[in-house]
Design a protein around this motif. Structure first.
Motif, PDB file in Angstrom:
ATOM      1  N   UNK A  14       0.842  -1.202   0.000  1.00  0.00           N
ATOM      2  CA  UNK A  14       0.000   0.000   0.000  1.00  0.00           C
ATOM      3  C   UNK A  14       0.877   1.251   0.000  1.00  0.00           C
ATOM      4  N   UNK A  15       0.411   2.267  -0.662  1.00  0.00           N
ATOM      5  CA  UNK A  15       1.160   3.507  -0.829  1.00  0.00           C
ATOM      6  C   UNK A  15       1.840   4.007   0.444  1.00  0.00           C
ATOM      7  N   UNK A  16       3.144   4.157   0.409  1.00  0.00           N
ATOM      8  CA  UNK A  16       3.855   4.798   1.511  1.00  0.00           C
ATOM      9  C   UNK A  16       4.291   3.872   2.633  1.00  0.00           C
ATOM     10  N   UNK A  17       3.800   2.624   2.664  1.00  0.00           N
ATOM     11  CA  UNK A  17       4.123   1.745   3.798  1.00  0.00           C
ATOM     12  C   UNK A  17       5.621   1.460   3.888  1.00  0.00           C
ATOM     13  N   UNK A  18       6.169   0.988   2.767  1.00  0.00           N
ATOM     14  CA  UNK A  18       7.587   0.613   2.746  1.00  0.00           C
ATOM     15  C   UNK A  18       8.480   1.820   3.055  1.00  0.00           C
ATOM     16  N   UNK A  19       8.145   2.969   2.468  1.00  0.00           N
ATOM     17  CA  UNK A  19       8.924   4.189   2.700  1.00  0.00           C
ATOM     18  C   UNK A  19       8.899   4.569   4.188  1.00  0.00           C
ATOM     19  N   UNK A  20       7.758   4.365   4.814  1.00  0.00           N
ATOM     20  CA  UNK A  20       7.660   4.694   6.241  1.00  0.00           C
ATOM     21  C   UNK A  20       8.505   3.743   7.086  1.00  0.00           C
ATOM     22  N   UNK A  21       8.573   2.483   6.660  1.00  0.00           N
ATOM     23  CA  UNK A  21       9.423   1.521   7.377  1.00  0.00           C
ATOM     24  C   UNK A  21      10.887   1.941   7.258  1.00  0.00           C
ATOM     25  N   UNK A  22      11.286   2.381   6.069  1.00  0.00           N
ATOM     26  CA  UNK A  22      12.673   2.823   5.854  1.00  0.00           C
ATOM     27  C   UNK A  22      12.982   4.049   6.724  1.00  0.00           C
ATOM     28  N   UNK A  23      12.004   4.927   6.864  1.00  0.00           N
ATOM     29  CA  UNK A  23      12.184   6.108   7.713  1.00  0.00           C
ATOM     30  C   UNK A  23      12.449   5.706   9.173  1.00  0.00           C
ATOM     31  N   UNK A  24      11.709   4.713   9.655  1.00  0.00           N
ATOM     32  CA  UNK A  24      11.930   4.247  11.034  1.00  0.00           C
ATOM     33  C   UNK A  24      13.357   3.714  11.170  1.00  0.00           C
ATOM     34  N   UNK A  25      13.812   2.999  10.150  1.00  0.00           N
ATOM     35  CA  UNK A  25      15.184   2.451  10.182  1.00  0.00           C
ATOM     36  C   UNK A  25      16.206   3.577  10.199  1.00  0.00           C
ATOM     37  N   UNK A  26      16.020   4.567   9.328  1.00  0.00           N
ATOM     38  CA  UNK A  26      16.981   5.675   9.249  1.00  0.00           C
ATOM     39  C   UNK A  26      17.065   6.440  10.565  1.00  0.00           C
ATOM     40  N   UNK A  27      15.937   6.518  11.278  1.00  0.00           N
ATOM     41  CA  UNK A  27      15.915   7.248  12.545  1.00  0.00           C
ATOM     42  C   UNK A  27      16.484   6.433  13.716  1.00  0.00           C
TER      43      UNK A  27
END
Ligand code: 6AU
Length: 264
Positions: A163-176
């Protein structure tokens, strides 16, 4: 296809994560980017397979809650074998709850934090239920746990991770949370960051799907085209009548695919 991967030796020397340093070092020493998923239901079967697979794999992945006679004696044997045969212990618990519940489960009947090097965690519950709780355990030398793999994409048909944006949000959590997140479970490499390892399940050289939602593809697709680092193989090995032959086969093909353009 551009190679998004930094050479392994460089990744090993650059990483600040003790877990990733260990993973990359084992990879280079054993020439293996193969993680075996042992989804057997008894301790004896699991340990017999570990004995066979140990020399060929980077990591052994288990589902502790699927082992009907799971015990502390089992984890003692598993950690001894991991230390002797130099592999990473990966418990695929897929934590997906409030931080408080994640913590309870990490220290519950299976005492996962005490014997697993790495665990899977869903991204769905959001940053605040992940980072703090796992950081506290990872930084405590009393525990073996040294990192988490965030689920960025699932291999299953119709998975909601697309679903739109899910994977990108997971990557953001990793980067943080680079001190906590060691990498991802994904289908296609989701980050070019050399210090986040991309592990991919859904790999089988002889079958395309089971009848329960799993989707498999070959190693070339997973490593060369989709640019992952580590393949997770289950039934391709564990359902075979000649598992050692299959272990050698998957290990060789996956290693060649990974190191094709790697001169380190
Ligand atoms: O090759 P298989 O299908 O026999 O085994 C694949 C293993 C299983 C799954 O629980 C797991 O990989 N898995 C995961 C993980 C590792 O988190 C995520 C996913 O998207 N698909 C998947 O199969 O033990």
């Amino acid at each position: 296809v551009d190679n998004m991967r930094t050479p392994l030796l460089e990744r090993e020397s650059l990483t600040e994560s003790p877990l990733n340093k260990k993973i990359l070092s084992i990879m280079r020493t054993k020439k293996s980017n193969l993680c075996l998923a042992i989804d057997y239901t008894t301790v004896d079967e699991v340990l017999q397979m570990v004995e066979l697979a140990g020399p060929f794999v980077l990591a052994i992945k288990v589902h502790a809650d699927a082992i009907v006679d799971f015990s502390e004696e089992f984890t003692k044997k598993l950690t001894t074998m991991a230390n002797d045969m130099d592999f990473i212990i990966f418990e695929d618990r897929k934590f997906a709850d409030t931080g408080n519940t994640n913590l309870l489960q990490l220290h519950g009947t299976q005492k996962i934090a005490s014997w697993a090097d790495v665990v899977t965690v869903h991204a769905v519950q959001g940053n605040d239920s992940i980072a703090g709780v796992f950081r506290k355990v990872i930084q405590d030398p009393a525990y073996r746990l040294k990192g988490i793999l965030l689920i960025a994409q699932l291999s299953t048909k119709g998975s909601l991770t697309s679903l739109n944006g899910y994977t990108e949000s997971a990557v953001e959590i990793a980067n943080d949370n680079r001190d906590v997140v060691s990498g991802f479970i994904t289908q296609t490499r989701v980050s070019a960051c050399s210090d986040l390892l991309n592990w991919t399940p859904g790999v089988n050289l002889d079958a395309k799907s089971d009848s329960a939602g799993q989707q498999w593809r070959g190693v070339d697709q997973a490593i060369e085209i989709q640019q992952n680092d580590i393949v997770i193989v289950g039934r391709g090995v564990t359902s075979s009548s000649e598992p050692v032959q299959q272990l050698k086969r998957y290990r060789q093909i996956a290693w060649e695919a990974l190191t094709k353009n790697d001169t380190s």
